[in-house]
Every structure is written in structure tokens, then in C-alpha cells.
Design a protein around this motif. Sequence first.
Motif, PDB file in Angstrom:
ATOM      1  N   HIS A 217     -11.744 -62.003  88.366  1.00  0.00           N
ATOM      2  CA  HIS A 217     -11.380 -61.506  89.754  1.00  0.00           C
ATOM      3  C   HIS A 217     -12.584 -60.770  90.288  1.00  0.00           C
ATOM      4  CE1 HIS A 217      -7.439 -63.133  90.405  1.00  0.00           C
ATOM      5  NE2 HIS A 217      -7.242 -62.846  89.182  1.00  0.00           N
ATOM      6  N   GLY A 218     -12.639 -60.401  91.423  1.00  0.00           N
ATOM      7  CA  GLY A 218     -13.294 -59.374  91.967  1.00  0.00           C
ATOM      8  C   GLY A 218     -12.795 -57.946  91.413  1.00  0.00           C
ATOM      9  N   VAL A 219     -13.411 -57.104  90.925  1.00  0.00           N
ATOM     10  CA  VAL A 219     -12.818 -55.751  90.342  1.00  0.00           C
ATOM     11  C   VAL A 219     -11.840 -55.057  91.361  1.00  0.00           C
ATOM     12  CG1 VAL A 219     -14.783 -54.260  91.135  1.00  0.00           C
ATOM     13  CG2 VAL A 219     -13.466 -53.703  89.178  1.00  0.00           C
ATOM     14  N   THR A 252     -10.988 -48.872  89.559  1.00  0.00           N
ATOM     15  CA  THR A 252     -12.308 -49.335  89.920  1.00  0.00           C
ATOM     16  C   THR A 252     -13.460 -48.530  89.262  1.00  0.00           C
ATOM     17  OG1 THR A 252     -11.447 -50.522  91.723  1.00  0.00           O
ATOM     18  CG2 THR A 252     -13.649 -50.536  91.590  1.00  0.00           C
ATOM     19  N   LEU A 253     -13.353 -47.240  89.682  1.00  0.00           N
ATOM     20  CA  LEU A 253     -14.342 -46.374  89.072  1.00  0.00           C
ATOM     21  C   LEU A 253     -14.315 -46.557  87.549  1.00  0.00           C
ATOM     22  CD1 LEU A 253     -14.497 -45.509  92.083  1.00  0.00           C
ATOM     23  CD2 LEU A 253     -14.792 -43.149  91.264  1.00  0.00           C
ATOM     24  N   ALA A 254     -13.230 -46.460  86.976  1.00  0.00           N
ATOM     25  CA  ALA A 254     -13.083 -46.405  85.351  1.00  0.00           C
ATOM     26  C   ALA A 254     -13.856 -47.485  84.831  1.00  0.00           C
ATOM     27  CB  ALA A 254     -11.540 -46.063  85.085  1.00  0.00           C
ATOM     28  N   TYR A 255     -13.416 -48.741  85.306  1.00  0.00           N
ATOM     29  CA  TYR A 255     -13.693 -49.772  84.904  1.00  0.00           C
ATOM     30  C   TYR A 255     -15.429 -49.982  84.980  1.00  0.00           C
ATOM     31  CZ  TYR A 255     -14.200 -54.847  83.354  1.00  0.00           C
ATOM     32  OH  TYR A 255     -14.403 -56.045  82.804  1.00  0.00           O
ATOM     33  N   ILE A 256     -16.187 -49.835  86.133  1.00  0.00           N
ATOM     34  CA  ILE A 256     -17.669 -49.510  86.222  1.00  0.00           C
ATOM     35  C   ILE A 256     -18.214 -48.520  85.227  1.00  0.00           C
ATOM     36  CG2 ILE A 256     -19.522 -48.980  87.538  1.00  0.00           C
ATOM     37  CD1 ILE A 256     -18.047 -51.621  88.348  1.00  0.00           C
ATOM     38  N   GLY A 274     -36.984 -52.482  69.081  1.00  0.00           N
ATOM     39  CA  GLY A 274     -38.478 -52.382  69.483  1.00  0.00           C
ATOM     40  C   GLY A 274     -38.277 -53.280  70.776  1.00  0.00           C
ATOM     41  N   GLU A 275     -37.137 -53.717  71.434  1.00  0.00           N
ATOM     42  CA  GLU A 275     -37.229 -54.715  72.498  1.00  0.00           C
ATOM     43  C   GLU A 275     -37.578 -53.940  73.749  1.00  0.00           C
ATOM     44  OE1 GLU A 275     -33.931 -57.369  72.949  1.00  0.00           O
ATOM     45  OE2 GLU A 275     -33.766 -57.349  70.705  1.00  0.00           O
ATOM     46  N   ASN A 276     -38.355 -54.303  74.603  1.00  0.00           N
ATOM     47  CA  ASN A 276     -38.802 -53.480  75.861  1.00  0.00           C
ATOM     48  C   ASN A 276     -37.789 -53.942  77.102  1.00  0.00           C
ATOM     49  OD1 ASN A 276     -40.845 -52.507  74.620  1.00  0.00           O
ATOM     50  ND2 ASN A 276     -41.944 -54.249  74.905  1.00  0.00           N
ATOM     51  N   GLN A 277     -37.267 -55.182  76.976  1.00  0.00           N
ATOM     52  CA  GLN A 277     -36.065 -55.376  78.273  1.00  0.00           C
ATOM     53  C   GLN A 277     -34.893 -54.600  78.042  1.00  0.00           C
ATOM     54  OE1 GLN A 277     -35.405 -59.551  78.500  1.00  0.00           O
ATOM     55  NE2 GLN A 277     -34.317 -59.223  80.469  1.00  0.00           N
ATOM     56  N   ILE A 278     -34.780 -53.668  79.009  1.00  0.00           N
ATOM     57  CA  ILE A 278     -33.604 -52.725  79.010  1.00  0.00           C
ATOM     58  C   ILE A 278     -32.892 -53.055  80.259  1.00  0.00           C
ATOM     59  CG2 ILE A 278     -32.747 -50.420  79.000  1.00  0.00           C
ATOM     60  CD1 ILE A 278     -34.086 -51.309  76.432  1.00  0.00           C
ATOM     61  N   HIS A 279     -31.654 -53.229  80.100  1.00  0.00           N
ATOM     62  CA  HIS A 279     -30.761 -53.618  81.201  1.00  0.00           C
ATOM     63  C   HIS A 279     -30.393 -52.627  82.066  1.00  0.00           C
ATOM     64  CE1 HIS A 279     -30.101 -57.507  79.477  1.00  0.00           C
ATOM     65  NE2 HIS A 279     -29.620 -56.953  78.668  1.00  0.00           N
ATOM     66  N   PRO A 280     -30.518 -52.408  83.411  1.00  0.00           N
ATOM     67  CA  PRO A 280     -30.053 -51.303  84.295  1.00  0.00           C
ATOM     68  C   PRO A 280     -28.766 -51.087  84.331  1.00  0.00           C
ATOM     69  CG  PRO A 280     -30.620 -53.255  85.678  1.00  0.00           C
ATOM     70  CD  PRO A 280     -30.949 -53.857  84.192  1.00  0.00           C
ATOM     71  N   GLU A 281     -28.417 -49.855  84.560  1.00  0.00           N
ATOM     72  CA  GLU A 281     -26.844 -49.824  84.645  1.00  0.00           C
ATOM     73  C   GLU A 281     -26.320 -50.163  86.035  1.00  0.00           C
ATOM     74  OE1 GLU A 281     -25.359 -45.690  83.578  1.00  0.00           O
ATOM     75  OE2 GLU A 281     -26.725 -45.483  81.933  1.00  0.00           O
ATOM     76  N   TYR A 282     -24.838 -50.415  86.053  1.00  0.00           N
ATOM     77  CA  TYR A 282     -24.297 -51.000  86.971  1.00  0.00           C
ATOM     78  C   TYR A 282     -24.143 -49.964  88.306  1.00  0.00           C
ATOM     79  CZ  TYR A 282     -23.109 -53.973  83.403  1.00  0.00           C
ATOM     80  OH  TYR A 282     -23.306 -54.951  82.021  1.00  0.00           O
ATOM     81  N   PRO A 283     -24.372 -50.236  89.591  1.00  0.00           N
ATOM     82  CA  PRO A 283     -24.152 -49.422  90.487  1.00  0.00           C
ATOM     83  C   PRO A 283     -22.754 -49.103  90.876  1.00  0.00           C
ATOM     84  CG  PRO A 283     -24.727 -51.400  91.313  1.00  0.00           C
ATOM     85  CD  PRO A 283     -24.777 -51.648  89.874  1.00  0.00           C
ATOM     86  N   SER A 284     -22.418 -47.880  91.595  1.00  0.00           N
ATOM     87  CA  SER A 284     -21.043 -47.761  91.669  1.00  0.00           C
ATOM     88  C   SER A 284     -20.276 -48.762  92.722  1.00  0.00           C
ATOM     89  CB  SER A 284     -21.106 -46.307  92.419  1.00  0.00           C
ATOM     90  OG  SER A 284     -21.238 -45.357  91.301  1.00  0.00           O
TER      91      SER A 284
END
Length: 731
Positions: A217-219, A252-256, A274-284
Motif C-alpha cells: 500500500h501507500g504508507v 507514517t513518520l515513525a515508519y519512515i 569498501g563500497e562507495n555507492q551509499i544509499h540516500p535516506e528517505y525524505p519525510s
Amino acid sequence: MCPVGVRTSHSTHALETGLAKLWLILVGVNQYQDEQIPCLHYSALDCQGLGEALNAATQGFPQKDVKIYNDFAHQQPLLENVRTSLKEVADATKSIDTVLFYFSGHGMLEPSNQQVVLCLKDTQKDNLIETGLKLQELLQLLESCAAQQQLVWLDACHSGSMTLLGARGETLIDSQLNPTQELVEVLRQRAAKRKGFYALLSCDQGQQSWEFPQLKHGVFTYYLIRGLRGEAADSQGIIEADGLYRYVYHQTLAYIDKANQQLRVINQLKKGRGENQIHPEYPSQTPKRIVEGIGEVILGLKPEKTVSTRHPRQALVIEGLPKSKSALALSKILNTSGGFEVNYWTISEKTPSSDVHKAIQKCLLSESFSESPTSNNSIEETATVFLYLRGQIQETEQGEAVLVLSNNVVLNRSWLRKQLRRCRSQQIIILDCPIGTHIYTSLRDWVEELQLGLDSEQCLIAAAAPPSEGERFASSLIDTLNVAIQASGLTAAAWITQLQVELSRTDIELYFWLFGSQGVIEVLPGKTLFTSDRSEQKTEDLDDLSSTLGIDYTQLRDLLKAGRWLEADEETTTLILKIAGREEKRYLDLESVENFPCIDLWTIDTLWVKYSHGRFGFSVQKRIWERIRETSASDPVLALIIGNSNVAASQTCIDFGNRTGWRLKDSWIDYSNFIVEEDAPNGQLPYFGFFEQVWRLKVLGVWEWHSAIATASWWRLCVALFSRIETCQIK
């Protein structure tokens, strides 16, 4: 900023009596005919699931009208269908009624005049005004509606799916797909003009609405559904709009936030490799409420919970070293606060290796054999397995590092990895190996080999402790869980972080792995702020299913819990014969009774006493025996023939049978005719089917002498059992 509740005035009288009517129009669009409009994954399921939740919550309201339009429904989410329904509702409502309009799909801005348009299935991007539902048109139709209470729920700022590998679609290519700012402004203007208007948006200005594969579902709508299922109900069981909003806002805030916790640990692992590809955090994503001076809007009443045989959270705690309090304490926390169905095993030298392997398989594969949900879009708790193994890592003569739980119970990595790969659930695997420093490398290899890869939902935590701190890791697990109980739950990621801090000043080596591309792995599910269910529920003490021989008591426990007494009695006989090694003989003899393992006898008796509320159990039967044990022979003639002790034993046996309901009208009841009534006498069960039956018929009112001797002999086996209970100090 945390939302504050608006004025309330509890009253459901008009809806419950049918004086007022609830009108629901629900729309969800996945697939668009225009290829220029991106398709969505879960909007139709959002609509379908919300419809089911609203139907359940409004069962007590006799007057309601529900119109549902989505890709899976008979009525498709086409502009003409939705527009016609809105007009029909506007013409039919009364002032006392309530109208709710819900939309899940894309919202777009018309480039020339910046009008907000809700995109239906047949909307054309190049002709939005003529082919889409303009927000102003929706509000005008509601303006012409007599109903004084009007709710508009919009999940219309979709960006596409989010996975737990980092935000996807974070930068919108098409600015038309984010009309949040214009939505908010138009709805504010409307709310200022009408006191009974209540708008709820999936996100605030500058934000987007996200879908999560794990939630299906959508959150935003996911928590709308859960709230309507009862989690947003107040202490009186009433679900109203403002309480639902506050619930959805926090969840919703808690899940994010939990998703970001998990991502940070995953990034930590990537950096360590040693991996360089770091995932960005999720926007609010912050749900937005727009309302002016409205009183309480009742949406429904808390539905009754349905009984399900599905236990989506399964845990197995195996103590392979000398029994510690920490392992049992861990089991209790997992059961009472983690919502796990827990099996707790202590391994001894007599525990068959095959039983341990079967128990692990049963736990890991539990979701494969569970009852499937009746609806594809019903809100089901995520299936999660928790496996705790406490033993020693040792190397075989061939140089293979194995996990030793006892001298005859050994687990190797390849076998355990195979079982993990077959598991369909989220996994939390704990390896507690309190031994010397030479096994650090081997334990690291275990963690490396048990990793399932990037498509898994898996948390691995392993610790190697020196002899001086053998209990420290287990106690740290307990301490961190106890702290989390007081908070809003605990994710696997947060648990790893806390353990790193907790063990940083010790000599314990901590190894871990975490990956979850579909959703958040939770050790302790978060508590709901707006429902008292969990706090009011009586948490039963965890059943200690300990066994000297590794016997699996879950079937017996489940039968007793369900009140299926005779089936539980037959299971008891089967288990007792298995424990005593008398399955082929089919009956116990005096030696097997006198040497019956105390732990297993205690486990069986405790389960019977607990689930019968003190009516049944060996210890209950022992207390009956204690009241009649001094019976003396009353038949002097028979005593001369077979001896006083035999006559006294046979008469005591008959008295016991009368008291426990095993006899009726001077005859022993055949087991096939056994009936367990609600007012069954204390001690009726367990029946001693594991002793060979010796009954004879009564002839001319006088017991045959050989029957009396046989009865006395049978009774001595019963007395031996009661004596064993006394020796084992089972109260």
C-alpha cells in the motif's frame, strides 16, 4: 510539529440509529490509458483495502452508501463514473449526513492556469481540464451537497514506489506530478468558508507520497486502514476523523524513521566493505490536516477482532549450554512484547539431533504452511521468524566449523543456510557463542555464509564472548530489549546500533548483517498511542516447553489452549511413551515410571493445569490420591485370600476412579465412551492410557479375586507416578 486535537463531542446516536447516513465514494487508479502518466502499483489496493476497513468500522451504522471505483472493481475509475456518483450523492444527502470522498492516484497541475486535476483512468495529460476531475469541480459538487459534514482524503502526490534500497524517484522529472502546494491552498480556502469541511492529505507541501512493497500500500493509506481496523479507536471504541489523523500522522513518520534506521546500518556495512555507492535516506512524508472549527466527525466503531489460525511471528530459542536465566527471559520478552509465538528448548545429552533439526525447520518454514489471508489486500502482519542458538563453535577433524549444541546435536553452516533460503519470512538470527578467542574467525565465516543476498529480508547478529564474559552477550540482548519495551518498539537496525554501544567496552566480538529491500524488520513492533488494546491485554506467562530429551510440546499446548481435551489426552499418552522409550511396548512399566524425567513431567503437568484453570493435571490427581491414600481393607474375606495390601490398593483405586469420573455405576468407563463436560470432575484428565488396562467385570456383586489383584497391581503404577511427581517437587 505534532498535531493537536480539535474540539470533540462524543455522539454516535444519529449514525447508529439510522437517522444520519454515511456516504462513501472511494477511487483508486493504478493503470492509466495515457502512457504519458506513470502507472502506480498500489493505488487500487489502497482503495480496495480502505473500502473493506470502512465497511468493517461502519457495520453498526444501518444507513450507508458505498461506491468504489478502482482497477479491480466492477466499476472502473473513469471520469464519467466518478462524476455521476458525486452528482447523485449531492442530490440525495440530508444536512445530518456525512460524505467522505477518497482518492488515491496521480494529481497534476494544468500548465496554463495551474488548476489541480485528479487523474482518472481515462485522463489525458494533454487535455487535463476536459478529461480529469478538477479539484474545484469536486469542491463545487460538495458545496451543492446538503450534508454538513464533508471529508476529502487525497493521496494524490505519488512519486512512485520506494524500496528499502534508498529513495527511488526522489527527484521528479515532471513537475506537474507534485501539486501539493496548490492542493493545500485550495483546500484551505474551502475550509475557511465551511465549518463542516475536513481535508486530509497524504503529505505536506514540498513532499511526496510513497508506496512500500512490504506494506503493499501507500504508507499513508496503509495506516488509514489499520486505524479504521481499530488501532485509532479511543477508549470507548469510537473512531473519529481527528483521532484517525493523529494516529496516521505518528505512524507514517515513525515508519519512515524506521526505514532510515535500517538504511544507516546497511550503509555502515557497505562502507565497511569498501563500497562507495551509499544509499540516500528517505525524505519525510508528513500527513496534512486542513480543518476549521469542526466538531467530532464519527467514522465508525472499532470492529470485533477475527480469530485467525495464522501466527505470522514465530520464534525458537534453543539453549545448548547449561541452562541460563537469560535465554528464558529472552523468550518471555519475545512472547509478551514482540508478539512472537515462542518455543523454548533446553538441549541435553539425550536430546535427539533429528528433533532439533525438525524444530528449526518448523520455525523457519512456518509461513510456508500457514493459512493464507482471505483477501489479497487485507492488512496482514509481516511474517517474521526469530531463531536464537546458544552453543559452541568447534572445528571438526576435517577443519569444518560447526555449532555444537550438545555432544550429539551439531549444526553445520550449509544445512542451516539451506533452511534459511527456503524460509519465506523476514529473518532475525542470533548466534550466541560464549567461548574462547580462537573461534572469532570461524564465527565471522558463519555470518558471511548465512547471508542470503540483496533480495532477502534478513538480520544476522552473532557474538563470540571469552569465558570471563560468557553471559554478557545474552544479558545485553535482554537489557536492550527491556529499554525498547518502554519506547515505541525496536527495529533490527536500532537493536544492532544499541548492541554496538552496549558491547563497545567489552571483549566481546560482535558480527552482524542486515538487509531488507522490501520493508522494515521489527524485533518489537511499535506500540500505538491511540489504542489501549495492547496495554489492557493480559499477557500470559510464556509457556516453558523445556524437555530433557528435546520433545516438542507445541502440539500439546495448542490442543490444550483450544480446549480440545481428549485430543490433548491422546497426545499426552503418545508423548509419555516416546519420552520413556516405550512406544513399541505401548505401556509404561514400574521402572520407566520411577525414572521418568522430572523436567518433562513438569512441562506436561504445567500445561494441563494452566489451560484447564486448575481442573486437570497429574498434580491435581496426586492431591486426590493424598486424600484417600490411607484407605484400609474393608473386605476381611477377600483380605484373607489376596492380602490386606491388595484389597486396600484395589479399593483405593476404585475410590479414585469414582472421584475422577473414570467409573460410572460401579463400572469402569471404556475410554472410547469418554466425554469431557464443562462440569467435569477435577482430575478427570489426563487419563492413564499409558498403563495397561486390567479391568474385570463385577460378578454377582463380588469382585473376582484375580481382578482385585490386577487392579491393585495397576494402582501401584499410579502410586509410583504420584510418588515421582512428589520426588520431582511438582506442586
